[in-house]
Design a protein around this motif. Structure first.
Motif, PDB file in Angstrom:
ATOM      1  N   LEU A  69     -18.687  37.058 -64.641  1.00  0.00           N
ATOM      2  CA  LEU A  69     -19.047  36.921 -63.480  1.00  0.00           C
ATOM      3  C   LEU A  69     -19.386  35.535 -63.205  1.00  0.00           C
ATOM      4  N   ASN A  70     -20.292  35.021 -63.902  1.00  0.00           N
ATOM      5  CA  ASN A  70     -20.795  33.531 -63.707  1.00  0.00           C
ATOM      6  C   ASN A  70     -19.696  32.653 -64.003  1.00  0.00           C
ATOM      7  N   LYS A  71     -18.790  32.764 -65.131  1.00  0.00           N
ATOM      8  CA  LYS A  71     -17.475  31.692 -65.272  1.00  0.00           C
ATOM      9  C   LYS A  71     -16.714  32.044 -64.141  1.00  0.00           C
ATOM     10  N   THR A  72     -16.403  33.213 -63.440  1.00  0.00           N
ATOM     11  CA  THR A  72     -15.405  33.229 -62.518  1.00  0.00           C
ATOM     12  C   THR A  72     -15.872  32.469 -61.468  1.00  0.00           C
ATOM     13  N   ILE A  73     -17.211  32.414 -61.098  1.00  0.00           N
ATOM     14  CA  ILE A  73     -17.489  31.791 -59.822  1.00  0.00           C
ATOM     15  C   ILE A  73     -17.539  30.327 -60.279  1.00  0.00           C
ATOM     16  N   SER A  74     -17.686  29.939 -61.353  1.00  0.00           N
ATOM     17  CA  SER A  74     -17.731  28.441 -61.541  1.00  0.00           C
ATOM     18  C   SER A  74     -16.122  28.070 -61.481  1.00  0.00           C
ATOM     19  N   TYR A  75     -15.384  28.905 -61.782  1.00  0.00           N
ATOM     20  CA  TYR A  75     -13.919  28.465 -61.287  1.00  0.00           C
ATOM     21  C   TYR A  75     -13.288  29.044 -60.107  1.00  0.00           C
ATOM     22  N   GLN A  76     -14.409  28.713 -59.111  1.00  0.00           N
ATOM     23  CA  GLN A  76     -14.155  29.298 -57.650  1.00  0.00           C
ATOM     24  C   GLN A  76     -13.230  30.514 -57.334  1.00  0.00           C
ATOM     25  N   ALA A  77     -13.519  31.404 -58.273  1.00  0.00           N
ATOM     26  CA  ALA A  77     -13.014  32.704 -58.289  1.00  0.00           C
ATOM     27  C   ALA A  77     -11.325  32.639 -57.873  1.00  0.00           C
ATOM     28  N   ASP A  78     -11.099  31.572 -58.491  1.00  0.00           N
ATOM     29  CA  ASP A  78      -9.488  31.281 -58.431  1.00  0.00           C
ATOM     30  C   ASP A  78      -8.906  31.767 -59.969  1.00  0.00           C
ATOM     31  N   PRO A  79      -7.969  32.558 -60.007  1.00  0.00           N
ATOM     32  CA  PRO A  79      -7.213  33.138 -61.096  1.00  0.00           C
ATOM     33  C   PRO A  79      -6.273  32.263 -61.658  1.00  0.00           C
ATOM     34  N   ARG A  80      -6.137  30.637 -61.120  1.00  0.00           N
ATOM     35  CA  ARG A  80      -5.269  29.938 -61.534  1.00  0.00           C
ATOM     36  C   ARG A  80      -6.068  28.970 -62.615  1.00  0.00           C
ATOM     37  N   ARG A  81      -7.436  29.091 -62.507  1.00  0.00           N
ATOM     38  CA  ARG A  81      -8.264  28.201 -62.967  1.00  0.00           C
ATOM     39  C   ARG A  81      -8.870  28.715 -64.177  1.00  0.00           C
ATOM     40  N   VAL A  82      -8.837  30.245 -64.177  1.00  0.00           N
ATOM     41  CA  VAL A  82      -9.426  30.731 -65.418  1.00  0.00           C
ATOM     42  C   VAL A  82      -8.872  30.482 -66.677  1.00  0.00           C
ATOM     43  N   PRO A  83      -9.400  30.430 -67.948  1.00  0.00           N
ATOM     44  CA  PRO A  83      -8.625  30.304 -69.114  1.00  0.00           C
ATOM     45  C   PRO A  83      -7.377  31.103 -69.483  1.00  0.00           C
ATOM     46  N   LYS A  84      -6.565  30.775 -70.043  1.00  0.00           N
ATOM     47  CA  LYS A  84      -5.472  31.232 -70.213  1.00  0.00           C
ATOM     48  C   LYS A  84      -5.498  32.458 -71.318  1.00  0.00           C
ATOM     49  N   THR A  85      -6.677  32.126 -72.144  1.00  0.00           N
ATOM     50  CA  THR A  85      -6.924  33.496 -73.122  1.00  0.00           C
ATOM     51  C   THR A  85      -7.620  34.386 -72.157  1.00  0.00           C
ATOM     52  N   TRP A  86      -7.766  34.583 -70.940  1.00  0.00           N
ATOM     53  CA  TRP A  86      -8.596  35.895 -70.169  1.00  0.00           C
ATOM     54  C   TRP A  86      -7.313  36.795 -69.782  1.00  0.00           C
ATOM     55  N   LEU A  87      -7.545  37.879 -69.622  1.00  0.00           N
ATOM     56  CA  LEU A  87      -6.739  38.937 -69.424  1.00  0.00           C
ATOM     57  C   LEU A  87      -6.216  38.746 -67.796  1.00  0.00           C
ATOM     58  N   LEU A  88      -7.035  38.151 -67.151  1.00  0.00           N
ATOM     59  CA  LEU A  88      -6.822  37.880 -65.499  1.00  0.00           C
ATOM     60  C   LEU A  88      -5.433  37.135 -65.345  1.00  0.00           C
ATOM     61  N   ARG A  89      -5.207  36.527 -66.307  1.00  0.00           N
ATOM     62  CA  ARG A  89      -3.822  35.549 -66.187  1.00  0.00           C
ATOM     63  C   ARG A  89      -2.641  36.443 -66.549  1.00  0.00           C
ATOM     64  N   HIS A  90      -2.910  37.433 -67.044  1.00  0.00           N
ATOM     65  CA  HIS A  90      -1.811  38.342 -67.750  1.00  0.00           C
ATOM     66  C   HIS A  90      -1.756  39.737 -67.456  1.00  0.00           C
ATOM     67  N   ARG A  91      -2.222  40.148 -66.408  1.00  0.00           N
ATOM     68  CA  ARG A  91      -2.546  41.571 -66.043  1.00  0.00           C
ATOM     69  C   ARG A  91      -1.297  42.100 -65.400  1.00  0.00           C
ATOM     70  N   GLU A  92      -0.259  42.462 -66.326  1.00  0.00           N
ATOM     71  CA  GLU A  92       0.832  42.957 -65.777  1.00  0.00           C
ATOM     72  C   GLU A  92       1.627  43.846 -67.243  1.00  0.00           C
ATOM     73  N   LYS A  93       1.925  44.970 -66.986  1.00  0.00           N
ATOM     74  CA  LYS A  93       2.564  45.864 -68.080  1.00  0.00           C
ATOM     75  C   LYS A  93       3.391  45.228 -68.846  1.00  0.00           C
ATOM     76  N   GLY A  94       3.269  45.176 -70.310  1.00  0.00           N
ATOM     77  CA  GLY A  94       4.249  44.526 -71.201  1.00  0.00           C
ATOM     78  C   GLY A  94       3.853  43.186 -71.516  1.00  0.00           C
ATOM     79  N   THR A  95       3.253  42.512 -70.581  1.00  0.00           N
ATOM     80  CA  THR A  95       2.903  41.103 -70.823  1.00  0.00           C
ATOM     81  C   THR A  95       2.101  40.960 -72.287  1.00  0.00           C
ATOM     82  N   PRO A  96       2.441  39.794 -73.262  1.00  0.00           N
ATOM     83  CA  PRO A  96       1.575  39.976 -74.517  1.00  0.00           C
ATOM     84  C   PRO A  96       0.296  39.439 -74.054  1.00  0.00           C
ATOM     85  N   CYS A  97      -0.632  40.277 -75.021  1.00  0.00           N
ATOM     86  CA  CYS A  97      -1.910  40.055 -74.815  1.00  0.00           C
ATOM     87  C   CYS A  97      -2.258  38.409 -75.388  1.00  0.00           C
ATOM     88  N   PRO A  98      -3.153  37.945 -74.681  1.00  0.00           N
ATOM     89  CA  PRO A  98      -3.445  36.495 -74.797  1.00  0.00           C
ATOM     90  C   PRO A  98      -4.308  36.008 -75.903  1.00  0.00           C
TER      91      PRO A  98
END
Length: 269
Positions: free
Chosen positions: A207-236
């Motif tokens: 929660l704190n990290k997401t706030i620091s990223y302005q709650a923008d999914p495009r800013r969170v690390p690529k290692t987070w699930l948030l950037r990949h939440r789709e069935k069949g997408t490779p786990c980061p």
């Protein structure tokens, strides 16, 4: 749906744009979003007053007035705030507009109208009446353990239960459990103390990290699930294909390799 980090960003936006400006008029364009108050009553309570500060509690935003009372914002699935200075800039799907005496405006925009606006004289009483648990960023580790003790629901359902703790929804419950390596279907009472402690730490971190990223999914690390939440997408993390589950009629995305159902109860990392 806007969750705790999103609402915290809305709070900061409100503070940066609309505080200490006298409200000359409240224009309610659709009464569907009003909760327990009429258009005439909310206009009467706000006219001539200013928003002097703000508070967030879970997914709720309170705009504190310069007299007793607060405007209450809940953003539903798609709501947000927009401050503007020209009427031509008014967003589509504005449901309530606050007109300031300096000729600026604040719009409560809610395309799907699942959100709400209300008024309360007592924020603490409002929270109590809504049956909300402690704010997810305010509760202590011990409070978290006590509130989870003996729960037979899945851990994902528990994290999303606003009566247990307020602020976490579908998206960030998935992220918290992914980071903690806990399967969302595991029952809370099957989790070890060590695993619950890890989940608590990840609640605060995510929660704190997401706030620091302005709650923008495009800013969170690529290692987070948030950037990949789709069935069949490779786990980061491991590259295995993500799965989509349905838990209590809500979607959950999980890595079957990183979040195995037989690891959490033993407290494995």
């Amino acid at each position: 749906m806007p969750e705790l980090p999103d609402v915290e960003i809305f709070r900061r936006y409100l503070n940066a744009t609309a505080l200490n400006q006298k409200i000359a008029r409240v224009s309610v364009k659709n009464t569907t979003v009003l909760r327990n108050i009429s258009a005439q009553a909310i206009a009467r309570q706000l006219k001539g007053h200013k928003l002097h500060s703000s508070r967030r509690y879970g997914k709720f935003l309170f705009g504190l007035l310069d007299h007793d009372g607060s405007v209450v914002f809940h953003f539903g699935m798609t709501g947000f705030l927009k401050y503007f200075k020209e009427r031509t800039e008014e967003p589509k799907h504005t449901r309530v507009r606050f007109d300031f005496s300096n000729r600026a405006f604040l719009a409560y925009v809610c395309p799907r109208m699942f959100g709400e606006i209300g008024y309360t004289r007592d924020m603490k009483q409002y929270v109590k009446k809504r049956g909300l648990g402690p704010d997810a960023l305010a509760l202590t580790r011990k409070e978290f353990e006590n509130r989870m003790a003996g729960k037979k629901s899945s851990i994902k359902s528990a994290l999303m239960d606003q009566q247990l703790l307020a602020g976490i929804g579908n998206v960030y419950s998935d992220e918290i459990l992914f980071q903690a390596r806990v399967h969302p279907q595991v029952r809370v009472d099957h989790l070890s103390e060590r695993t619950l402690d890890r989940i608590y730490k990840m609640i605060r971190r995510v929660l704190n990290k997401t706030i620091s990223y302005q709650a923008d999914p495009r800013r969170v690390p690529k290692t987070w699930l948030l950037r990949h939440r789709e069935k069949g997408t490779p786990c980061p993390r491991c590259g295995k294909r993500l799965r989509r589950l349905t838990i209590n009629q809500r979607s959950a995305y999980v890595c079957p390799n990183c979040q195995r159902t037989n690891r959490e109860a033993m407290g494995a990392a």
